[in-house]
Motif scaffolding. Structure first.
Motif, mmCIF file in Angstrom:
data_model
loop_
_atom_site.group_PDB
_atom_site.id
_atom_site.type_symbol
_atom_site.label_atom_id
_atom_site.label_comp_id
_atom_site.label_asym_id
_atom_site.label_seq_id
_atom_site.Cartn_x
_atom_site.Cartn_y
_atom_site.Cartn_z
ATOM 1 N N THR A 112 44.808 15.400 5.581
ATOM 2 C CA THR A 112 44.182 14.226 6.187
ATOM 3 C C THR A 112 42.875 14.592 6.878
ATOM 4 O O THR A 112 41.884 13.855 6.781
ATOM 5 N N GLU A 113 42.857 15.731 7.551
ATOM 6 C CA GLU A 113 41.627 16.174 8.216
ATOM 7 C C GLU A 113 40.518 16.438 7.202
ATOM 8 O O GLU A 113 39.345 16.161 7.475
ATOM 9 N N GLN A 114 40.865 16.956 6.045
ATOM 10 C CA GLN A 114 39.872 17.187 4.989
ATOM 11 C C GLN A 114 39.313 15.864 4.473
ATOM 12 O O GLN A 114 38.106 15.744 4.214
ATOM 13 N N LEU A 115 40.190 14.870 4.309
ATOM 14 C CA LEU A 115 39.737 13.559 3.864
ATOM 15 C C LEU A 115 38.775 12.946 4.879
ATOM 16 O O LEU A 115 37.705 12.431 4.518
ATOM 17 N N ILE A 116 39.127 13.007 6.150
ATOM 18 C CA ILE A 116 38.278 12.454 7.203
ATOM 19 C C ILE A 116 36.941 13.183 7.246
ATOM 20 O O ILE A 116 35.875 12.550 7.396
ATOM 21 N N ALA A 117 36.976 14.511 7.112
ATOM 22 C CA ALA A 117 35.738 15.289 7.135
ATOM 23 C C ALA A 117 34.809 14.889 5.994
ATOM 24 O O ALA A 117 33.584 14.781 6.176
ATOM 25 N N LEU A 118 35.376 14.646 4.804
ATOM 26 C CA LEU A 118 34.570 14.197 3.663
ATOM 27 C C LEU A 118 33.959 12.829 3.925
ATOM 28 O O LEU A 118 32.789 12.583 3.595
ATOM 29 N N MET A 119 34.744 11.934 4.492
ATOM 30 C CA MET A 119 34.259 10.587 4.776
ATOM 31 C C MET A 119 33.110 10.618 5.777
ATOM 32 O O MET A 119 32.116 9.904 5.635
ATOM 33 N N ILE A 120 33.230 11.469 6.787
ATOM 34 C CA ILE A 120 32.189 11.558 7.813
ATOM 35 C C ILE A 120 30.931 12.205 7.251
ATOM 36 O O ILE A 120 29.816 11.709 7.457
ATOM 37 N N GLU A 121 31.111 13.305 6.529
ATOM 38 C CA GLU A 121 29.952 14.051 6.032
ATOM 39 C C GLU A 121 29.174 13.295 4.962
ATOM 40 O O GLU A 121 27.938 13.257 4.990
ATOM 41 N N HIS A 122 29.882 12.697 4.035
ATOM 42 C CA HIS A 122 29.217 12.103 2.874
ATOM 43 C C HIS A 122 29.047 10.587 2.956
ATOM 44 O O HIS A 122 28.182 10.030 2.268
ATOM 45 N N ARG A 123 29.880 9.899 3.772
ATOM 46 C CA ARG A 123 29.809 8.442 3.820
ATOM 47 C C ARG A 123 29.514 7.908 5.226
ATOM 48 O O ARG A 123 29.289 6.715 5.403
ATOM 49 N N ASN A 124 29.552 8.785 6.216
ATOM 50 C CA ASN A 124 29.329 8.401 7.614
ATOM 51 C C ASN A 124 30.311 7.323 8.067
ATOM 52 O O ASN A 124 29.960 6.395 8.793
ATOM 53 N N ILE A 125 31.554 7.445 7.651
ATOM 54 C CA ILE A 125 32.628 6.561 8.094
ATOM 55 C C ILE A 125 33.824 7.432 8.455
ATOM 56 O O ILE A 125 33.864 8.622 8.126
ATOM 57 N N GLY A 126 34.812 6.841 9.138
ATOM 58 C CA GLY A 126 36.012 7.575 9.484
ATOM 59 C C GLY A 126 35.915 8.328 10.799
ATOM 60 O O GLY A 126 36.788 9.141 11.115
ATOM 61 N N HIS A 127 34.869 8.056 11.580
ATOM 62 C CA HIS A 127 34.712 8.734 12.866
ATOM 63 C C HIS A 127 35.834 8.343 13.837
ATOM 64 O O HIS A 127 36.313 7.208 13.821
ATOM 65 N N ASN A 128 36.224 9.275 14.673
ATOM 66 C CA ASN A 128 37.164 8.989 15.755
ATOM 67 C C ASN A 128 36.328 8.652 16.986
ATOM 68 O O ASN A 128 35.866 9.538 17.710
ATOM 69 N N TRP A 129 36.141 7.373 17.216
ATOM 70 C CA TRP A 129 35.248 6.932 18.290
ATOM 71 C C TRP A 129 35.907 7.001 19.664
ATOM 72 O O TRP A 129 35.231 6.830 20.672
ATOM 73 N N GLN A 130 37.207 7.212 19.713
ATOM 74 C CA GLN A 130 37.935 7.310 20.983
ATOM 75 C C GLN A 130 37.689 6.080 21.876
ATOM 76 O O GLN A 130 37.419 6.193 23.069
ATOM 77 N N PHE A 131 37.771 4.910 21.268
ATOM 78 C CA PHE A 131 37.607 3.667 22.020
ATOM 79 C C PHE A 131 38.788 3.466 22.962
ATOM 80 O O PHE A 131 39.927 3.821 22.635
ATOM 81 N N SER A 132 38.514 2.877 24.098
ATOM 82 C CA SER A 132 39.597 2.470 24.990
ATOM 83 C C SER A 132 40.271 1.240 24.389
ATOM 84 O O SER A 132 39.745 0.615 23.455
ATOM 85 N N ASP A 133 41.432 0.872 24.912
ATOM 86 C CA ASP A 133 42.132 -0.317 24.415
ATOM 87 C C ASP A 133 41.256 -1.558 24.564
ATOM 88 O O ASP A 133 41.227 -2.424 23.683
ATOM 89 N N ARG A 134 40.546 -1.646 25.670
ATOM 90 C CA ARG A 134 39.683 -2.806 25.917
ATOM 91 C C ARG A 134 38.537 -2.843 24.904
ATOM 92 O O ARG A 134 38.215 -3.901 24.343
ATOM 93 N N GLN A 135 37.926 -1.687 24.634
ATOM 94 C CA GLN A 135 36.836 -1.631 23.658
ATOM 95 C C GLN A 135 37.324 -1.981 22.259
ATOM 96 O O GLN A 135 36.655 -2.701 21.515
ATOM 97 N N ALA A 136 38.508 -1.460 21.911
ATOM 98 C CA ALA A 136 39.073 -1.770 20.597
ATOM 99 C C ALA A 136 39.359 -3.263 20.464
ATOM 100 O O ALA A 136 39.129 -3.863 19.405
ATOM 101 N N LYS A 137 39.839 -3.882 21.529
ATOM 102 C CA LYS A 137 40.117 -5.318 21.501
ATOM 103 C C LYS A 137 38.836 -6.120 21.333
ATOM 104 O O LYS A 137 38.779 -7.091 20.569
ATOM 105 N N LEU A 138 37.777 -5.716 22.026
ATOM 106 C CA LEU A 138 36.488 -6.408 21.909
ATOM 107 C C LEU A 138 35.919 -6.264 20.498
ATOM 108 O O LEU A 138 35.375 -7.220 19.934
ATOM 109 N N LEU A 139 36.056 -5.068 19.913
ATOM 110 C CA LEU A 139 35.580 -4.857 18.554
ATOM 111 C C LEU A 139 36.354 -5.713 17.559
ATOM 112 O O LEU A 139 35.782 -6.252 16.608
#
Length: 224
Positions: free
Chosen positions: A149-176
């Motif tokens: 799974t970590e390899q998949l996420i690394a590929l997504m971040i490096e080549h597609r710029n998606i899959g980042h772990n933004w570490q949003f708080s619960d409130r931020q995630a709810k607003l998003l």
């Protein structure tokens, strides 16, 4: 906290793609690849629970068909194992389709993604008999799922710029989520042949998913 928002967009309309805020250089294939990778990651993050549930009753494929065992236990084990098999098949399909859509200019990404898909397939004895042999894959997944799974996420971040772990708080995630729901509603309305002028439609499409800071710098009052 990994968050992936998805919006259903008619593939025949490049205008809708621009409305959803993707970069103007992105092709429809690029957008589809990102969608497929998000789906693959989403399934990957839940499949451990699927597999755990599949064997929580401690019944193997033979036991599931043994009528001397409690019917409810057999039924639940059958359903959980079926969910796991379908989930695995979906992950394989999502990755395969993403590879197929990758252009010749993305050879490094395509090769790395194919190697990752091969690792998954090599761990599966035979797709045709996966239901009966799921125990073997479950053991492999317990040992290798985190690294895979970590390899998949690394590929997504490096080549597609998606899959980042933004570490949003619960409130931020709810607003998003609220922000996403609002924009999805607008897209659905635009796709429903709503009775608005072309000028208003274009302005809404232009502003969809723009950052608040950018919206505040633009004069939007003219459309009303």
């Amino acid at each position: 906290m990994l968050i992936a928002f998805q919006v259903s967009v008619p593939h025949s309309s490049r205008k809708c793609c621009n409305a959803l805020g993707w970069d103007s250089e992105d092709t429809l294939d690029d957008i589809e690849i990102d969608w497929l990778l998000n789906k693959a990651l989403k399934n990957t993050l839940v499949i451990s629970d699927d597999l755990a549930n599949a064997f929580s009753q401690r019944l193997d494929a033979t036991d599931i068909h043994d009528e001397t065992i409690d019917k409810l236990s057999r039924l639940q084990a059958f359903l959980d194992r079926d969910y796991a098999c379908c989930n695995l098949a979906d992950i394989d399909d999502f990755l395969g389709n993403a590879i197929g859509l990758s252009s010749s200019f993305q050879s490094e990404f395509r090769t790395a993604l194919q190697l990752l898909r091969d690792k998954l397939n090599q761990a599966i004895p035979e797709w045709e008999y996966l239901f009966e042999k799921l125990e073997g894959f479950e053991e492999w997944w317990q040992e290798n799922s985190q690294a895979w799974t970590e390899q998949l996420i690394a590929l997504m971040i490096e080549h597609r710029n998606i899959g980042h772990n933004w570490q949003f708080s619960d409130r931020q995630a709810k607003l998003l989520q609220q922000y996403y729901n609002s924009n999805k509603l607008l897209v659905n309305c635009l796709n429903s042949d709503c009775n608005i002028s072309e000028k208003v439609r274009q302005r809404i499409e232009h502003n969809l998913l723009l950052p608040i800071s950018k919206l505040e710098t633009e004069n939007n009052t003219e459309i009303f």
